[in-house]
Scaffold this motif. Structure first.
Motif: not given
Length: 266
Positions: A112-113, A161-165, A205-217
């Motif tokens: 959770d982020l 929001t992107n999620i990776y393993r 066995e693995y890792s999880i990475t949550m990524e958020t990309i914020i774009h402000l104009t």
């Protein structure tokens, strides 16, 4: 009357949001969170929970904080990470990250982020929260990501929001995408929400990475909470073709009934 009430509630919400931002700024200043002095080395495999920020979304990763490491305000709590920072046009960003053992477990991954960000001008920023040492196969109901929040800025601003393993179990590993929400824009009263799901299997066995990309104009405030977890039965099921056909017939029948009723009234 209803529109006026909604307008008053929205104005009150904005006032509370700005008061919260000022309070967070004071907290960040007291705790010495402002600046890029939080940067530490990126973890490898078995590194555990970590959060990093790329101001400019150009791969520079100016700030990295590890669970219980320098810059983590909750250094006594495993699976809880809280940090504050500023850089360039970003006056303040306060981020909290949760993972095991606070939520979920090695065999039931949850991440959770939550982010509150204020920028004085247009900006692009990428935030990653990652944890390692998950194990076991995912259940047959897939994996889900959901996000909701507000964006108060100029039109065209968005959050993705992107999620990776990562099967190499590397912290911040992004060699296999589970799913992406795509850019989410505010729809009404600055609010946005979205989600995505996938049936991609995990591994021993693995890792999880949550990524958020914020774009402000332009200058503005962004706040959101994003959550990843394993799915439950029926949550991301795609309707069978036969069900879609029946739905289509139902819509056609409703249309014919409405046309017939309109003709009778005329």
């Amino acid at each position: 009357m209803a529109v006026a009430l909604l307008s008053d509630k929205f104005a009150l919400l904005e006032d509370k949001k700005m008061k919260l931002m000022k309070r967070l700024l004071r907290v960040a200043t007291v705790l010495g969170a402002v600046g890029t002095s939080l940067a530490v080395g990126v973890g490898d495999s078995h590194a555990g929970l970590g959060l990093r920020i790329d101001y400019g979304n150009n791969g520079s990763w100016e700030t990295t904080v590890q669970d219980n490491g320098s810059g983590d305000f909750l250094s006594s709590e495993l699976g809880h990470l809280l940090m504050g920072d500023s850089f360039g046009s970003v006056t303040l960003t306060v981020n909290t990250g949760l993972s095991k053992p606070a939520i979920g477990s090695a065999t039931d991954p949850q991440i959770d982020l939550s982010t509150v960000l204020y920028a004085g001008g247009a900006t692009d920023i990428r935030i990653q929260l990652s944890d390692t040492d998950f194990n076991g196969l995912a259940v047959g109901f897939g994996q889900l990501v959901s996000i909701g929040g507000t964006i108060t800025s100029l039109p065209g601003s968005s959050v993705t929001t992107n999620i990776y393993r990562d099967l190499a179990n590397a912290q911040f590993g992004t060699n296999s995408m589970i799913c992406s929400t795509g850019p989410l824009l505010p729809i009404i009263f600055d609010a946005f929400s979205g989600g995505c799901g996938s049936y991609i299997g995990l591994d021993d066995e693995y890792s999880i990475t949550m990524e958020t990309i914020i774009h402000l104009t332009g200058a503005g405030v962004v706040s959101y909470d994003a959550h990843y977890r394993l799915g439950r039965e029926g949550e991301i099921d795609v309707p069978e073709p036969a069900s879609m056909v029946l739905l289509g017939f139902g819509v056609m029948g409703l249309g014919a009934w409405r046309r017939r009723r309109r003709a009778q009234q005329d």
